[in-house]
Design a protein around this motif. Structure first.
Motif, short mmCIF file in Angstrom:
data_model
loop_
_atom_site.label_atom_id
_atom_site.label_comp_id
_atom_site.label_asym_id
_atom_site.label_seq_id
_atom_site.Cartn_x
_atom_site.Cartn_y
_atom_site.Cartn_z
N GLN A 1 0.82 -1.21 0.00
CA GLN A 1 0.00 0.00 0.00
C GLN A 1 0.86 1.27 0.00
O GLN A 1 1.93 1.31 0.62
N SER A 2 0.34 2.29 -0.69
CA SER A 2 1.01 3.59 -0.73
C SER A 2 -0.04 4.68 -0.88
O SER A 2 -1.18 4.42 -1.30
N VAL A 3 0.34 5.90 -0.54
CA VAL A 3 -0.53 7.06 -0.71
C VAL A 3 0.24 8.13 -1.47
O VAL A 3 1.48 8.19 -1.43
N ARG A 4 -0.52 8.97 -2.16
CA ARG A 4 0.06 10.06 -2.95
C ARG A 4 -0.84 11.28 -2.84
O ARG A 4 -2.06 11.17 -2.96
N ALA A 5 -0.25 12.44 -2.63
CA ALA A 5 -0.99 13.70 -2.57
C ALA A 5 -0.32 14.71 -3.49
O ALA A 5 0.90 14.88 -3.47
N MET A 6 -1.13 15.35 -4.32
CA MET A 6 -0.64 16.38 -5.23
C MET A 6 -1.41 17.67 -4.98
O MET A 6 -2.64 17.68 -4.87
N LEU A 7 -0.68 18.77 -4.86
CA LEU A 7 -1.27 20.10 -4.69
C LEU A 7 -0.67 21.03 -5.73
O LEU A 7 0.52 20.94 -6.04
N TYR A 8 -1.49 21.95 -6.26
CA TYR A 8 -0.97 22.92 -7.22
C TYR A 8 -1.70 24.25 -7.10
O TYR A 8 -2.82 24.32 -6.58
N TYR A 9 -1.06 25.31 -7.56
CA TYR A 9 -1.64 26.65 -7.57
C TYR A 9 -1.09 27.41 -8.77
O TYR A 9 0.08 27.24 -9.14
N GLY A 10 -1.94 28.23 -9.35
CA GLY A 10 -1.49 29.04 -10.49
C GLY A 10 -2.29 30.32 -10.61
O GLY A 10 -3.39 30.45 -10.07
N GLN A 11 -1.71 31.28 -11.32
CA GLN A 11 -2.37 32.55 -11.59
C GLN A 11 -2.07 32.98 -13.01
O GLN A 11 -0.94 32.84 -13.49
N ARG A 12 -3.11 33.46 -13.70
CA ARG A 12 -2.97 33.84 -15.11
C ARG A 12 -3.72 35.15 -15.33
O ARG A 12 -4.91 35.26 -15.03
N ASP A 13 -3.02 36.14 -15.88
CA ASP A 13 -3.61 37.45 -16.19
C ASP A 13 -3.50 37.70 -17.68
O ASP A 13 -2.42 37.54 -18.27
N THR A 14 -4.62 38.10 -18.28
CA THR A 14 -4.67 38.31 -19.73
C THR A 14 -5.32 39.65 -20.03
O THR A 14 -6.37 39.98 -19.47
N VAL A 15 -4.69 40.42 -20.92
CA VAL A 15 -5.28 41.65 -21.47
C VAL A 15 -5.19 41.55 -22.98
O VAL A 15 -4.11 41.34 -23.53
N GLN A 16 -6.34 41.66 -23.66
CA GLN A 16 -6.37 41.50 -25.11
C GLN A 16 -7.21 42.61 -25.75
O GLN A 16 -8.35 42.85 -25.35
N TYR A 17 -6.62 43.27 -26.75
CA TYR A 17 -7.31 44.28 -27.55
C TYR A 17 -7.72 43.64 -28.87
O TYR A 17 -6.86 43.18 -29.63
N GLN A 18 -9.03 43.61 -29.14
CA GLN A 18 -9.56 42.94 -30.31
C GLN A 18 -9.99 43.94 -31.39
O GLN A 18 -10.16 45.12 -31.12
N SER A 19 -10.19 43.42 -32.60
CA SER A 19 -10.58 44.27 -33.74
C SER A 19 -12.09 44.27 -33.93
O SER A 19 -12.60 44.01 -35.02
N ILE A 20 -12.82 44.54 -32.85
CA ILE A 20 -14.28 44.60 -32.93
C ILE A 20 -14.68 46.02 -33.31
O ILE A 20 -14.33 46.98 -32.61
#
Length: 273
Positions: A24-43
């Motif tokens: 028997q074995s155990v496994r734990a995975m944790l993660y964190y992330g951050q994403r910032d996006t600014v987009q100028y479109q041709s509307i």
């Protein structure tokens, strides 16, 4: 319109594994992330002015996401036959601050394009899922092996609208999707260097936040709020295959068929837009 896009992303994670015993074995995975996006479109300006529900030509998006996967593994749990059992729980969540702005300021001859203008959208969105799952592998005969899996996936969408006016009502709302998805595969070692297999699996795919973030009426005019009418797609895949070991590598061949219901596709297309 001076179209452009800027993305900044940082993420990291940690995995912890511990052997409880020989089996028997155990496994734990944790993660964190951050994403910032600014987009100028041709509307075009006229498109943004035509509907109060139009989100503008500038996207300002900030996302924070994190999650965990906890797993317990046991080997040789069915008598003396080689076998493996895995039980786990996956949790993931994403918080999103989404704003939309006009991509112009001013009018007439003094109008400037490709710059941030008036606010047209402001909301906080959250999505999270909780998925318990089981996986099992059993070599019930010397040359035969069966693999199976079962996962119950539950996905929640929540939206809180902060951009409310006389012509732009409160579009807050939520949605929940859930599905039990199984998989099974049977393998046969026909020869020392030849393995044959047959498998079946069901897939479950909810709309993404990008897909659910926009909706339009029957005339193609942008409407306010999230598109909670989108349904998750469900697919079934059947596959037969063979794998053989060669002197200098591995040769594989497979034939499969996938059928999908409620696939999300483009609503309309006008000259490539």
């Amino acid at each position: 319109y001076n179209t452009r896009k800027t993305v900044q992303q940082t993420q990291g994670g940690v995995v912890y594994e511990r052997q409880l015993s020989d089996q028997q074995s155990v496994r734990a995975m944790l993660y964190y992330g951050q994403r910032d996006t600014v987009q100028y479109q041709s509307i075009p300006v006229i498109v943004q002015q035509k509907s109060q529900g139009q989100a503008g030509g500038v996207i300002d998006l900030s996302r924070r996401y994190y999650g965990t996967d906890l797993r317990w593994t046991a080997n040789d749990f069915i008598g003396s036959k080689p076998s493996t059992l895995i039980a786990g729980l996956a949790y993931d969540t994403l918080d999103e601050d989404r704003k939309g702005y006009e991509n112009f300021i001013g009018t007439g001859a003094s109008q400037q394009l490709g710059v941030q203008g008036n606010l047209r959208r402001n909301e906080t969105n959250t999505i999270w899922n909780l998925d318990p799952y089981l996986q099992a592998s059993w070599q019930f005969l010397p040359l035969w092996k069966v693999d199976a899996g079962l996962r119950y996936s539950t996905v929640h969408f929540d939206s809180n609208d902060h951009y409310i006016s006389v012509n732009n009502p409160d579009d807050s709302g939520n949605a929940k999707y859930s599905k039990l998805v199984p998989s099974v595969a049977l393998g046969w070692q026909a020869q020392d260097n030849l393995n044959l297999y047959a498998s079946y699996a069901r897939g479950f795919e909810t709309p993404t936040f990008n897909e659910i973030s926009y909706r339009s009426d029957n005339n193609g005019v942008a409407s306010t709020g999230l598109n909670f009418e989108l349904k998750p797609s469900v697919n079934n895949t059947y596959e037969l295959g063979a794998k053989t070991q060669l002197a200098d590598g591995l040769l594989t061949a497979a034939v499969f068929q996938t059928t999908t219901q409620d696939e999300i596709v483009t609503a309309q297309n006008s000259n490539g837009r």
